[in-house]
Design a protein around this motif. Structure first.
Motif, PDB file in Angstrom:
ATOM      1  N   TYR A   3       9.312 -34.508 -34.861  1.00  0.00           N
ATOM      2  CA  TYR A   3       8.147 -34.768 -34.003  1.00  0.00           C
ATOM      3  C   TYR A   3       6.916 -35.106 -34.849  1.00  0.00           C
ATOM      4  N   GLU A   4       6.655 -34.283 -35.868  1.00  0.00           N
ATOM      5  CA  GLU A   4       5.470 -34.514 -36.706  1.00  0.00           C
ATOM      6  C   GLU A   4       5.586 -35.808 -37.499  1.00  0.00           C
ATOM      7  N   ALA A   5       6.801 -36.170 -37.905  1.00  0.00           N
ATOM      8  CA  ALA A   5       6.990 -37.434 -38.619  1.00  0.00           C
ATOM      9  C   ALA A   5       6.674 -38.615 -37.706  1.00  0.00           C
ATOM     10  N   THR A   6       6.939 -38.446 -36.412  1.00  0.00           N
ATOM     11  CA  THR A   6       6.696 -39.518 -35.453  1.00  0.00           C
ATOM     12  C   THR A   6       5.258 -39.518 -34.955  1.00  0.00           C
ATOM     13  N   PHE A   7       4.775 -38.355 -34.504  1.00  0.00           N
ATOM     14  CA  PHE A   7       3.502 -38.294 -33.787  1.00  0.00           C
ATOM     15  C   PHE A   7       2.398 -37.502 -34.482  1.00  0.00           C
ATOM     16  N   GLY A   8       2.707 -36.825 -35.595  1.00  0.00           N
ATOM     17  CA  GLY A   8       1.695 -35.984 -36.223  1.00  0.00           C
ATOM     18  C   GLY A   8       1.598 -34.646 -35.509  1.00  0.00           C
TER      19      GLY A   8
ATOM     20  N   THR B 126      -1.827 -46.720 -26.565  1.00  0.00           N
ATOM     21  CA  THR B 126      -1.645 -47.671 -27.661  1.00  0.00           C
ATOM     22  C   THR B 126      -1.118 -46.961 -28.907  1.00  0.00           C
ATOM     23  N   ALA B 127      -1.727 -45.829 -29.242  1.00  0.00           N
ATOM     24  CA  ALA B 127      -1.315 -45.085 -30.440  1.00  0.00           C
ATOM     25  C   ALA B 127       0.107 -44.547 -30.294  1.00  0.00           C
ATOM     26  N   ARG B 128       0.473 -44.060 -29.102  1.00  0.00           N
ATOM     27  CA  ARG B 128       1.827 -43.551 -28.882  1.00  0.00           C
ATOM     28  C   ARG B 128       2.856 -44.657 -29.103  1.00  0.00           C
ATOM     29  N   ALA B 129       2.566 -45.823 -28.540  1.00  0.00           N
ATOM     30  CA  ALA B 129       3.496 -46.947 -28.681  1.00  0.00           C
ATOM     31  C   ALA B 129       3.664 -47.322 -30.150  1.00  0.00           C
ATOM     32  N   THR B 130       2.574 -47.327 -30.904  1.00  0.00           N
ATOM     33  CA  THR B 130       2.627 -47.653 -32.329  1.00  0.00           C
ATOM     34  C   THR B 130       3.447 -46.612 -33.092  1.00  0.00           C
ATOM     35  N   CYS B 131       3.205 -45.335 -32.821  1.00  0.00           N
ATOM     36  CA  CYS B 131       3.949 -44.268 -33.501  1.00  0.00           C
ATOM     37  C   CYS B 131       5.441 -44.359 -33.187  1.00  0.00           C
ATOM     38  N   GLN B 132       5.776 -44.634 -31.926  1.00  0.00           N
ATOM     39  CA  GLN B 132       7.189 -44.735 -31.546  1.00  0.00           C
ATOM     40  C   GLN B 132       7.848 -45.937 -32.220  1.00  0.00           C
TER      41      GLN B 132
ATOM     42  N   LYS C 180       6.963 -47.299 -35.085  1.00  0.00           N
ATOM     43  CA  LYS C 180       7.137 -46.975 -36.511  1.00  0.00           C
ATOM     44  C   LYS C 180       8.339 -46.063 -36.711  1.00  0.00           C
ATOM     45  N   ALA C 181       8.520 -45.098 -35.810  1.00  0.00           N
ATOM     46  CA  ALA C 181       9.654 -44.174 -35.931  1.00  0.00           C
ATOM     47  C   ALA C 181      10.972 -44.917 -35.755  1.00  0.00           C
ATOM     48  N   ARG C 182      11.024 -45.862 -34.802  1.00  0.00           N
ATOM     49  CA  ARG C 182      12.240 -46.662 -34.601  1.00  0.00           C
ATOM     50  C   ARG C 182      12.527 -47.501 -35.843  1.00  0.00           C
TER      51      ARG C 182
END
Length: 116
Positions: free
Chosen positions: A65-70, A99-105, A107-109
């Protein structure tokens, strides 16, 4: 549980990290959602929800979770020094959050498909 009446939204800039922090805080000053935008391009580096963070902790998936969203701040807002909050509306916060959630997701993908 609709406690929007108790929520506040604001942002604060930390010059030493060149980061805008966007916060949703509850009536007691605890951060419930937090977004971090870094650098001159305001690149999203975090979009964390306290409820999700706690659920990940219980499930044993906190590192992922933290790697994806902090993570959210672990002290109440009134304990911070030297931050100058700029009030936001719920809609302004929500736009940045989505916007930030979409970017974090995304990056995780990308990380998981590249095996990094």
């Amino acid at each position: 549980m609709d406690n929007d009446g108790m929520m506040r939204w604001f942002r604060s800039y930390w010059a030493e990290e060149d980061t805008w922090f966007y916060f949703e805080v509850d009536a007691d000053g605890w951060v419930t959602r937090q977004v971090e935008l870094q650098g001159p391009l305001e690149r999203p580096v975090a979009a964390a929800s306290l409820v999700e963070w706690e659920a990940a902790q219980r499930r044993g998936t906190l590192a992922h979770y933290e790697a994806t969203f902090g993570a959210t701040a672990e002290v109440a807002v009134h304990e911070w020094d030297a931050h100058e909050p700029q009030d936001l509306t719920a809609a302004q916060f929500e736009a940045v959050w989505l916007t930030a959630r979409a970017t974090c997701q995304a990056k995780a993908r990308a990380r998981s498909t590249h095996g990094a």
